[in-house]
Design a protein around this motif. Structure first.
Motif, PDB file in Angstrom:
ATOM      1  N   ALA A  77       0.822  -1.207   0.000  1.00 19.84           N
ATOM      2  CA  ALA A  77       0.000   0.000   0.000  1.00 19.84           C
ATOM      3  C   ALA A  77       0.856   1.257   0.000  1.00 19.84           C
ATOM      4  N   ALA A  78       2.066   1.172   0.579  1.00 19.81           N
ATOM      5  CA  ALA A  78       2.921   2.361   0.653  1.00 19.81           C
ATOM      6  C   ALA A  78       4.330   1.946   1.048  1.00 19.81           C
ATOM      7  N   LEU A  79       5.278   2.797   0.717  1.00 23.26           N
ATOM      8  CA  LEU A  79       6.653   2.680   1.188  1.00 23.26           C
ATOM      9  C   LEU A  79       7.078   4.053   1.685  1.00 23.26           C
ATOM     10  N   VAL A  80       7.300   4.149   2.982  1.00 23.62           N
ATOM     11  CA  VAL A  80       7.695   5.415   3.604  1.00 23.62           C
ATOM     12  C   VAL A  80       9.220   5.443   3.677  1.00 23.62           C
ATOM     13  N   THR A  81       9.822   6.436   3.042  1.00 24.07           N
ATOM     14  CA  THR A  81      11.276   6.477   2.905  1.00 24.07           C
ATOM     15  C   THR A  81      11.846   7.769   3.477  1.00 24.07           C
ATOM     16  N   SER A  82      13.165   7.785   3.613  1.00 22.88           N
ATOM     17  CA  SER A  82      13.894   8.974   4.037  1.00 22.88           C
ATOM     18  C   SER A  82      15.172   9.071   3.226  1.00 22.88           C
ATOM     19  N   GLU A  83      15.502  10.259   2.806  1.00 21.96           N
ATOM     20  CA  GLU A  83      16.700  10.451   1.997  1.00 21.96           C
ATOM     21  C   GLU A  83      17.973  10.467   2.822  1.00 21.96           C
ATOM     22  N   ASP A  84      17.867  10.757   4.104  1.00 21.09           N
ATOM     23  CA  ASP A  84      19.078  10.958   4.894  1.00 21.09           C
ATOM     24  C   ASP A  84      19.082  10.216   6.220  1.00 21.09           C
ATOM     25  N   SER A  85      18.208   9.196   6.369  1.00 24.30           N
ATOM     26  CA  SER A  85      18.197   8.459   7.629  1.00 24.30           C
ATOM     27  C   SER A  85      17.704   7.037   7.413  1.00 24.30           C
ATOM     28  N   ASP A  86      18.005   6.192   8.379  1.00 25.79           N
ATOM     29  CA  ASP A  86      17.553   4.807   8.408  1.00 25.79           C
ATOM     30  C   ASP A  86      16.269   4.747   9.226  1.00 25.79           C
ATOM     31  N   LEU A  87      15.141   4.444   8.588  1.00 28.28           N
ATOM     32  CA  LEU A  87      13.867   4.331   9.290  1.00 28.28           C
ATOM     33  C   LEU A  87      13.741   2.921   9.872  1.00 28.28           C
ATOM     34  N   ARG A  88      13.298   2.835  11.151  1.00 29.49           N
ATOM     35  CA  ARG A  88      13.369   1.569  11.859  1.00 29.49           C
ATOM     36  C   ARG A  88      12.086   1.265  12.648  1.00 29.49           C
ATOM     37  N   ASP A  89      11.836  -0.028  12.850  1.00 30.09           N
ATOM     38  CA  ASP A  89      10.859  -0.566  13.800  1.00 30.09           C
ATOM     39  C   ASP A  89       9.475   0.070  13.674  1.00 30.09           C
ATOM     40  N   ALA A  90       8.815  -0.191  12.554  1.00 24.98           N
ATOM     41  CA  ALA A  90       7.473   0.345  12.319  1.00 24.98           C
ATOM     42  C   ALA A  90       6.471  -0.227  13.317  1.00 24.98           C
ATOM     43  N   LYS A  91       5.609   0.638  13.838  1.00 29.38           N
ATOM     44  CA  LYS A  91       4.482   0.243  14.681  1.00 29.38           C
ATOM     45  C   LYS A  91       3.249   0.969  14.153  1.00 29.38           C
ATOM     46  N   ILE A  92       2.067   0.344  14.245  1.00 30.92           N
ATOM     47  CA  ILE A  92       0.869   0.951  13.668  1.00 30.92           C
ATOM     48  C   ILE A  92      -0.310   0.792  14.626  1.00 30.92           C
TER      49      ILE A  92
END
Length: 330
Positions: free
Chosen positions: A84-99
């Motif tokens: 459904a989506a991919l949430v990205t960052s250009e300058d950081s490591d995104l970690r441990d998604a919770k919803i």
């Protein structure tokens, strides 16, 4: 609020111990690999929203890598899944998604970004919001720098979460609260719990407003803890479980027993469903999920008389995302 909240409203604490001989048998109905497209797929959570399933997790080149992004999967039946989506960052490591689902009926995605700087690796907790799971708001910083607000739980219109210090000189546990999920206040600056590195947590609120917190502790002693508190949640009492655990999530079943799904470290390392007895302060393994190696970080939802469990594992050669369903038989 977490999607399990509707059935929590209707239950009371059971009078029997969930780790006793009276506990039901946990039976694995099925398990399905639902995603494996990235080199490393890990750290899941699961929610049911508007009659659809949403599973979130981190994708990256490795367990720790600068390219971490948060993937959102969706399904109408729990069998066929699509991105459904991919949430990205250009300058950081995104970690441990919770919803979670907010009181005003939106999805709330939470995670943290790790940023490499000249002074080392630093962390900032983040949230995003969506009405449909596909279109997400810009990221919003919450909590305090280098204090990881790891999991958020809604109760009575408020969002609660423990943040843990992730710097080598600030490894304490802090309690946050928010009315809207966008601005968090510090309720307790430092939680008084034994050990040198308390970190990941899972909170369950009961209908009588009692709160239980399952805590991972990686310092000495290497034991998980169970915390108990009453409103206004300014004081917590802690019991050592005597078992090292990781990636905790827990839920209370409709007939009372508490279930936790955690990583267990005694060989072989695995993700397991365990009975949690809050009175005795015990954690008892009930069912090993197909898992091994790099594994854990479950999401839990009770639906259609089954416990649905998202988790990740490398037992099939690389880290993949799995969905298991468990029933309980007397």
């Amino acid at each position: 609020m977490k999607i399990v909240a509707p059935f929590l409203v209707a239950i009371l604490l059971s009078t029997h111990s969930p780790a006793s001989v009276d506990a039901p048998d946990a039976v694995l109905v099925d398990v399905k690999r639902i995603w494996n497209k990235a080199p490393h797929n890990a750290f899941t959570d699961l929610v049911r929203f508007n009659d659809r399933w949403f599973c979130v997790f981190r994708e990256g080149a490795g367990h720790v890598s600068p390219d971490g992004a948060l993937r959102v999967l969706s399904s109408d039946d729990g069998q066929q899944w699509e991105s459904a989506a991919l949430v990205t960052s250009e300058d950081s490591d995104l970690r441990d998604a919770k919803i979670t689902v907010t009181p005003d009926g939106r999805l709330m995605l939470a995670g943290a970004e790790a940023v490499e700087t000249s002074t080392g690796r630093h962390h900032q907790s983040l949230v995003w919001f969506s009405a449909d799971g596909t279109n997400w708001s810009p990221k919003r910083k919450v909590g305090d720098p280098d204090n990881w607000l790891w999991r958020i739980t809604w109760h009575n219109g408020k969002a609660y979460g423990f943040g843990y210090g992730c710097g080598t000189d600030s490894r304490g546990l802090r309690l946050f609260r928010s009315s809207d999920g966008r601005t968090f206040e510090t309720m307790i600056d430092r939680i008084n719990v034994e050990g040198t590195y308390p970190n990941e947590t899972s909170i369950v609120f009961l209908p009588d407003d009692t709160a239980y917190c399952l805590l991972r502790q990686d310092g000495q002693p290497k034991s998980g803890y169970l915390g108990t508190s009453r409103p206004p949640y300014s004081r917590w009492d802690w019991k050592s479980l005597g078992v090292r655990l990781g990636g905790p999530d827990m839920i209370q079943l409709p007939d009372g027993p508490f279930v936790a799904v955690v990583r267990l470290y005694d060989a072989p390392v695995r993700t397991s469903l365990c009975w949690l007895d809050p009175e005795d302060g015990t954690l008892t393994e009930a069912l090993k999920l197909p898992s091994g190696g790099d594994t854990s970080y479950a999401g839990l939802v009770w639906h259609d008389e089954l416990l649905w469990i998202s988790y990740y594992s490398s037992h099939e050669g690389k880290t993949n995302i799995y969905l298991a369903r468990v029933r309980f038989e007397k």
